[in-house]
Every structure is written in C-alpha cells, then in structure tokens.
Design an enzyme around this catalytic site. Structure first.
Site, mmCIF file in Angstrom:
data_model
loop_
_atom_site.group_PDB
_atom_site.id
_atom_site.type_symbol
_atom_site.label_atom_id
_atom_site.label_comp_id
_atom_site.label_asym_id
_atom_site.label_seq_id
_atom_site.Cartn_x
_atom_site.Cartn_y
_atom_site.Cartn_z
ATOM 1 N N ALA A 59 0.966 -1.316 0.000
ATOM 2 C CA ALA A 59 0.044 -0.170 0.009
ATOM 3 C C ALA A 59 0.786 1.217 -0.028
ATOM 4 O O ALA A 59 2.165 1.221 0.215
ATOM 5 C CB ALA A 59 -0.961 -0.180 1.103
ATOM 6 N N THR A 61 1.217 4.191 2.163
ATOM 7 C CA THR A 61 0.888 4.463 3.572
ATOM 8 C C THR A 61 1.377 5.418 4.203
ATOM 9 O O THR A 61 1.531 5.707 5.575
ATOM 10 C CB THR A 61 1.870 3.123 4.458
ATOM 11 O OG1 THR A 61 3.029 3.074 4.224
ATOM 12 C CG2 THR A 61 1.127 1.826 4.050
ATOM 13 N N THR A 100 -7.902 0.377 7.051
ATOM 14 C CA THR A 100 -7.532 1.447 8.170
ATOM 15 C C THR A 100 -8.656 2.001 8.936
ATOM 16 O O THR A 100 -9.771 1.895 8.539
ATOM 17 C CB THR A 100 -6.351 2.303 7.359
ATOM 18 O OG1 THR A 100 -6.284 3.384 8.564
ATOM 19 C CG2 THR A 100 -7.007 3.080 6.354
ATOM 20 N N TYR A 124 -5.364 9.579 2.293
ATOM 21 C CA TYR A 124 -5.109 8.231 2.385
ATOM 22 C C TYR A 124 -6.355 7.597 2.864
ATOM 23 O O TYR A 124 -6.574 6.340 2.312
ATOM 24 C CB TYR A 124 -3.926 8.284 3.611
ATOM 25 C CG TYR A 124 -3.728 6.853 4.139
ATOM 26 C CD1 TYR A 124 -2.965 5.948 3.574
ATOM 27 C CD2 TYR A 124 -4.416 6.508 5.510
ATOM 28 C CE1 TYR A 124 -2.696 4.698 4.052
ATOM 29 C CE2 TYR A 124 -3.950 5.213 5.921
ATOM 30 C CZ TYR A 124 -3.466 4.304 5.269
ATOM 31 O OH TYR A 124 -3.100 3.041 5.756
ATOM 32 N N LYS A 128 -8.077 4.494 0.799
ATOM 33 C CA LYS A 128 -8.183 2.926 1.231
ATOM 34 C C LYS A 128 -9.823 2.665 1.258
ATOM 35 O O LYS A 128 -10.000 1.515 0.983
ATOM 36 C CB LYS A 128 -7.797 3.105 2.840
ATOM 37 C CG LYS A 128 -6.211 3.292 3.104
ATOM 38 C CD LYS A 128 -5.433 1.924 2.367
ATOM 39 C CE LYS A 128 -5.355 0.832 3.056
ATOM 40 N NZ LYS A 128 -4.787 -0.198 2.788
HETATM 41 N N1 LIG Z 1 1.079 1.389 8.764
HETATM 42 C C1 LIG Z 1 -0.058 1.807 9.710
HETATM 43 O O1 LIG Z 1 -0.031 2.351 10.840
HETATM 44 C C2 LIG Z 1 -1.366 1.178 9.243
HETATM 45 C C3 LIG Z 1 -2.534 1.536 10.015
HETATM 46 C C4 LIG Z 1 -3.579 0.763 9.366
HETATM 47 C C5 LIG Z 1 -3.688 0.132 8.339
HETATM 48 N N2 LIG Z 1 -2.477 -0.402 7.565
HETATM 49 C C6 LIG Z 1 -2.609 -0.829 6.562
HETATM 50 O O2 LIG Z 1 -2.100 -1.992 6.702
HETATM 51 C C7 LIG Z 1 -1.443 -2.744 5.486
HETATM 52 C C8 LIG Z 1 0.216 -2.703 5.742
HETATM 53 O O3 LIG Z 1 0.858 -1.621 6.079
HETATM 54 P P1 LIG Z 1 2.415 -1.628 6.506
HETATM 55 O O4 LIG Z 1 2.288 -0.203 7.484
HETATM 56 O O5 LIG Z 1 2.976 -2.789 6.833
HETATM 57 O O6 LIG Z 1 2.837 -1.130 5.106
HETATM 58 P P2 LIG Z 1 4.457 -0.668 4.791
HETATM 59 O O7 LIG Z 1 5.284 -1.358 5.728
HETATM 60 O O8 LIG Z 1 4.551 0.932 4.241
HETATM 61 O O9 LIG Z 1 4.679 -1.617 3.427
HETATM 62 C C9 LIG Z 1 3.866 -1.655 2.243
HETATM 63 C C10 LIG Z 1 4.899 -2.089 1.292
HETATM 64 O O10 LIG Z 1 4.205 -1.850 -0.176
HETATM 65 C C11 LIG Z 1 5.191 -1.446 -1.055
HETATM 66 N N3 LIG Z 1 4.520 -0.894 -1.990
HETATM 67 C C12 LIG Z 1 4.144 0.460 -2.246
HETATM 68 N N4 LIG Z 1 3.516 0.865 -3.365
HETATM 69 C C13 LIG Z 1 3.533 -0.029 -4.247
HETATM 70 C C14 LIG Z 1 3.146 -0.513 -5.437
HETATM 71 N N5 LIG Z 1 2.887 0.240 -6.276
HETATM 72 N N6 LIG Z 1 3.334 -1.760 -5.791
HETATM 73 C C15 LIG Z 1 4.020 -2.754 -5.127
HETATM 74 N N7 LIG Z 1 4.365 -2.522 -3.809
HETATM 75 C C16 LIG Z 1 4.076 -1.343 -3.207
HETATM 76 C C17 LIG Z 1 6.144 -0.709 -0.258
HETATM 77 O O11 LIG Z 1 7.176 -0.557 -1.049
HETATM 78 P P3 LIG Z 1 8.107 0.933 -0.642
HETATM 79 O O12 LIG Z 1 8.211 0.738 0.786
HETATM 80 O O13 LIG Z 1 9.044 0.914 -1.525
HETATM 81 O O14 LIG Z 1 7.015 2.193 -1.103
HETATM 82 C C18 LIG Z 1 6.448 -1.328 1.037
HETATM 83 O O15 LIG Z 1 7.266 -2.296 0.934
HETATM 84 C C19 LIG Z 1 -1.585 -1.587 4.325
HETATM 85 O O16 LIG Z 1 -2.969 -1.941 3.612
HETATM 86 C C20 LIG Z 1 -1.713 -0.441 5.196
HETATM 87 O O17 LIG Z 1 -2.814 0.419 4.538
HETATM 88 C C21 LIG Z 1 -1.436 0.169 8.156
#
Ligand SMILES: NC(=O)c1ccc[n+]([C@@H]2O[C@H](COP(=O)([O-])OP(=O)(O)OC[C@H]3O[C@@H](n4cnc5c(N)ncnc54)[C@H](OP(=O)(O)O)[C@@H]3O)[C@@H](O)[C@H]2O)c1
Length: 285
Positions: A59, A61, A100, A124, A128
C-alpha cells in the site's frame, strides 16, 4: 495452502511471510517485482505464483504524502486493489486485504463496528475506503481486515521515530488529541493466520487491546525503554499542523473477531514491551 504475500518487505508483509511460512507454501513480492498500479504486472505475478490466496499488504502508507501525491495514492490504494480483486475473482483465489481506522471520521465516540458508515477525512483514508469499495464491487472471495496504528520490526513507525528523536533531542512534544489502538504487526499477523486458517470471510476489525493517545503511547515507549531524561509534553493536532487530518477517536471494535475466533489480542502495553525487547535482541536463525 499456496499463499502469495504482496508487500513482503513492509512491516506487516514481512511478519506475515515469516509466520505463515511455518505451515504454508509462501512466496512474497514487493515493488521491485511488480507494481500494484499495473493490471498486467498484477496478473503476471499472480499467474506465475499460482496462489490459492493472495494477501495484499502492499500500500501507499505515508499518510501526509498522500495529500500531495493524490494520484499515485489512489492508483495504489484503490485501483491496485481493484486489479487484485478482479484477478482473484477470475482465478477463484481468496483475496486478503488490509484497510485502516482512517476510513472513519473519529466522531462516533464509541468503538467503530465493521458496518459503521465510512467517512474518511484524509486522502489516505479516502483512497483506502475506495480500495474497499473496489474490492466489494469486483466480488472475489475475500477477507478484509481493518487495523490501526501499526508498528513492526521492518519499517518506519511511531515507536522508532520516538526512540530516535528522544536520543537526538531530549525535548519532545506529541499530540494528545488523537486516540487509537497501537497494534504490533506480529500480533496482527497471528490474528490473520487464525482468520485465514479458520476459513473466515468478510470484514473484521483487528487491533491490540486498549486505547491511548499518541502522547500516552510515546510516554509508555520512553518509560519501557528507560529513557527518563526526556522532557515529554502534550500538544494539539492543530499545533503540530500536519498536512493530513486524522480522526480524533478512531478506536475499532474487535468484538466480531473475538466472537468468530474466541481470541482477543493482548493489551497494547504488553505487546509494546515485547516489541521493545525483541528489537534489542539480535535476530536468531
Ligand atoms: N502503518 C499503519 O499504521 C497502518 C495502519 C492501518 C492500516 N494499515 C494498512 O496495513 C497494510 C500494511 O501496512 P504497512 O504499514 O505494513 O505497510 P508498509 O510497511 O508501508 O509496506 C508496504 C509495502 O508495499 C510496497 N508498495 C508500495 N507501493 C507499491 C506498489 N505500487 N506496488 C507494489 N508494492 C508497493 C512498499 O514499498 P516502498 O516501501 O518501496 O513504498 C512496502 O514495501 C496496508 O494496507 C496499510 O494501509 C497500516
């Protein structure tokens, strides 16, 4: 089960891979392997790995960057999910996807249930929410997990930011008017494993137990890390002036998850203590 984890280098994706690999045939892919915004990339990676389940932890994020990089944010978080949903439906594969607490506006005053109306207050959150809509429109077999305030060993997160700032600056101000449930990605990954292996479908809210403000979260991080010499004080969101609005009180009700699985995640303070311990210990084989 043959599982493809997308976003396998991210915080949640890396923990999902590690956990699921013990009992499933797991492969992963990230931005170097495919771009979620490209339908043909998505189709190729899924065809190549031929999974029974696709778990999408990829995503855009960065909540503040989404305000200025809106096109890319919607392409990744909404249209990309539509691509995967269509491909999974056509192949008869399960799609597990994450959303989220930021799909809600934070004004309800009691924990958000799965069927509460979504009213996002940021780009964002809107992207989502549109991703959720695309998934439902395409209609694959799906499990949609909404979660919140994630931190984990493999990515930028609030815990690491506070620890790094505390070392550098010794005086910290943190917002005290946003309340949520900090959630450790290892606990979330374990919950997802239970849902997938239990054959659950539909929308589930999953977070660690308990709530706090970012200020109280920071206070606990510093206390558990023994950083007593840091001068921490609260501030308002308005004073901080970040580009994206955030919901003031976006606590998710996890009642449905508990009813379906008989499980409740740990209190966030207990999970945090474990996380801080594990980040201090060198990774073993
Ligand atoms: N982080 C939070 O606090 C939070 C809260 C609620 C929900 N969520 C949701 O939970 C899920 C996981 O979040 P996370 O924080 O673990 O995510 P994350 O650590 O940011 O990891 C997301 C991964 O997706 C890759 N990515 C981004 N754009 C892409 C694309 N176009 N094609 C393929 N890969 C791509 C990123 O690469 P790059 O790093 O190179 O961009 C990264 O490796 C997401 O759906 C997020 O919306 C997160």
């Amino acid at each position: 089960m043959r599982i493809l984890v997308l976003g396998d280098r991210g915080m949640l994706g890396s923990d999902l891979c590690r956990l699921l690999a013990a009992s499933h045939e797991v492969t992963g892919a990230d931005i170097d392997d495919f771009d979620l915004t490209s339908f043909s990339d998505c189709r190729s990676i899924v065809a190549e790995r031929d999974p029974e389940a696709v778990i999408n932890a990829a995503a855009y994020t960065n909540v503040d960057a989404c305000e200025t990089d809106r096109d890319r944010c919607f392409q990744v978080n909404a249209e990309g999910v539509g691509h995967l949903a269509r491909i999974c439906r056509e192949r008869g594969a399960l799609l597990v996807h994450f959303s989220t607490d930021y799909v809600f506006d934070g004004t309800k005053g009691t924990p958000y249930e799965e069927d509460d109306p979504c009213r996002p207050v940021s780009a964002y959150g809107s992207s989502k929410h549109l991703g959720e809509c695309r998934l439902l429109e395409e209609g694959p077999e799906f499990l949609l997990v909404r979660t919140a305030w994630l931190y984990g060993l493999n990515g930028k997160n609030f815990v690491e930011t506070i620890l790094a700032k505390a070392k550098r600056e010794k005086v910290l101000r943190v917002v005290d008017d946003q309340v949520g449930s900090p959630t450790c990605t290892t606990d979330l990954a374990a919950a997802v494993k239970i849902l997938v292996e239990g054959g659950r479908r539909g929308i589930f809210h999953v977070t660690n137990r308990g709530t706090c403000s970012w200020y109280r979260f920071a206070e606990k991080i510093l206390a558990l890390s023994g950083m007593k010499d840091v001068d921490l004080s609260p501030m308002t969101s308005e004073e901080l002036g970040r580009p994206a609005h955030r919901p003031a009180w976006s606590v998710l009700s996890t009642r449905k998850f508990t009813g379906a699985t008989g499980k409740t995640l740990r209190f966030w303070q207990v999970a945090l203590e474990d996380y801080l311990r594990s980040r201090r210990e060198p990774a073993g084989d």
